[in-house]
Design an enzyme around this catalytic site. Structure first.
Site, PDB file in Angstrom:
ATOM      1  N   TYR A 149       0.805  -1.217   0.000  1.00  0.00           N
ATOM      2  CA  TYR A 149       0.000   0.000   0.000  1.00  0.00           C
ATOM      3  C   TYR A 149       0.842   1.274   0.000  1.00  0.00           C
ATOM      4  CZ  TYR A 149      -3.668  -3.272   1.293  1.00  0.00           C
ATOM      5  OH  TYR A 149      -4.535  -4.323   1.312  1.00  0.00           O
TER       6      TYR A 149
ATOM      7  N   TYR B 182      -5.505  -0.859   9.532  1.00  0.00           N
ATOM      8  CA  TYR B 182      -6.065  -0.741   8.192  1.00  0.00           C
ATOM      9  C   TYR B 182      -7.117   0.357   8.214  1.00  0.00           C
ATOM     10  CZ  TYR B 182      -3.498  -4.828   6.673  1.00  0.00           C
ATOM     11  OH  TYR B 182      -2.496  -5.695   6.374  1.00  0.00           O
TER      12      TYR B 182
ATOM     13  N   ASN C 175     -10.238   0.925   7.325  1.00  0.00           N
ATOM     14  CA  ASN C 175     -11.636   0.847   7.742  1.00  0.00           C
ATOM     15  C   ASN C 175     -11.839   0.747   9.252  1.00  0.00           C
ATOM     16  OD1 ASN C 175     -12.091   0.941   5.027  1.00  0.00           O
ATOM     17  ND2 ASN C 175     -12.844  -1.149   4.847  1.00  0.00           N
TER      18      ASN C 175
ATOM     19  N   ASN D 147     -14.509   5.257   4.362  1.00  0.00           N
ATOM     20  CA  ASN D 147     -14.710   4.304   5.454  1.00  0.00           C
ATOM     21  C   ASN D 147     -13.830   4.569   6.670  1.00  0.00           C
ATOM     22  OD1 ASN D 147     -16.791   2.882   4.212  1.00  0.00           O
ATOM     23  ND2 ASN D 147     -15.359   1.582   3.098  1.00  0.00           N
TER      24      ASN D 147
END
Length: 187
Positions: A14, A64, A66, A112
């Protein structure tokens, strides 16, 4: 004291993706002000230091995207941070590349990570810097988890530098002054 949180996803795959623009922001602030993120707590990595006269905690949630709110909530509770002393930096697909927007409150707008922060804090009233990554013409997930083109990356680096100035302005002069000064910014 200010809590500065950059949103992103952990892991090499990422690194420098559109969705990790918040992590890129924290990296830039960390480097500029020599604040090392060498501590693990609050379900993330953090470091403490100063930006000018302002004591800051820089945080990269390790949950992460979310579930970012879990990390933010733990740091807010530990340091007893008031909402107006917490600034969240994240990507926004509804803002063009080369722009960013400062807000002091608002809905998640489909993000999110912000949705989870609002859920965990029980409020949508907190300062944020939304960095434009442009609107996708492809699948949203593929787009936000994709990397910038070389030209876009050059522009994003310029936007990040200016958004750090906006952060400094928020801390020194307040969010209203920063909004008036920077919300019209465009490369």
């Amino acid at each position: 004291m200010f809590l500065i949180v950059g949103l992103g996803n952990i892991g090499v795959k990422y690194h420098r993706t559109r969705h990790n623009i918040g992590f890129d922001f924290i990296d830039l602030v960390s480097k500029k002000y020599n604040i090392t993120l060498n501590r693990e707590k609050f379900k993330g990595n953090y470091g403490e230091g100063f930006i000018g006269q302002n004591k800051v905690i820089l945080l990269k949630p390790g949950t992460y995207m979310n579930l970012s709110g879990e990390s933010v909530r733990e740091a807010v509770n530990f340091y007893k941070i008031e909402n107006d002393r917490m600034i969240i930096i994240y990507d926004d697909i509804d803002i063009d590349i080369g722009r960013f927007r400062i807000r002091h409150r608002g809905s998640a707008g489909g993000h999110n990570g912000i949705k989870n922060i609002i859920l965990n804090l029980g409020t949508d009233v907190f300062p944020r810097i939304k960095i434009g990554i442009g609107h996708p013409n492809v699948d949203l997930v593929s787009y936000v988890l994709g990397k910038f083109s070389e030209d876009d990356r050059i522009n994003i680096e310029k936007v990040l530098k200016t958004s750090v100035e906006a952060l400094e302005c928020i801390m020194d002069f307040g969010i209203e002054v920063a909004m008036n000064k920077f919300n019209g910014f465009k490369l």
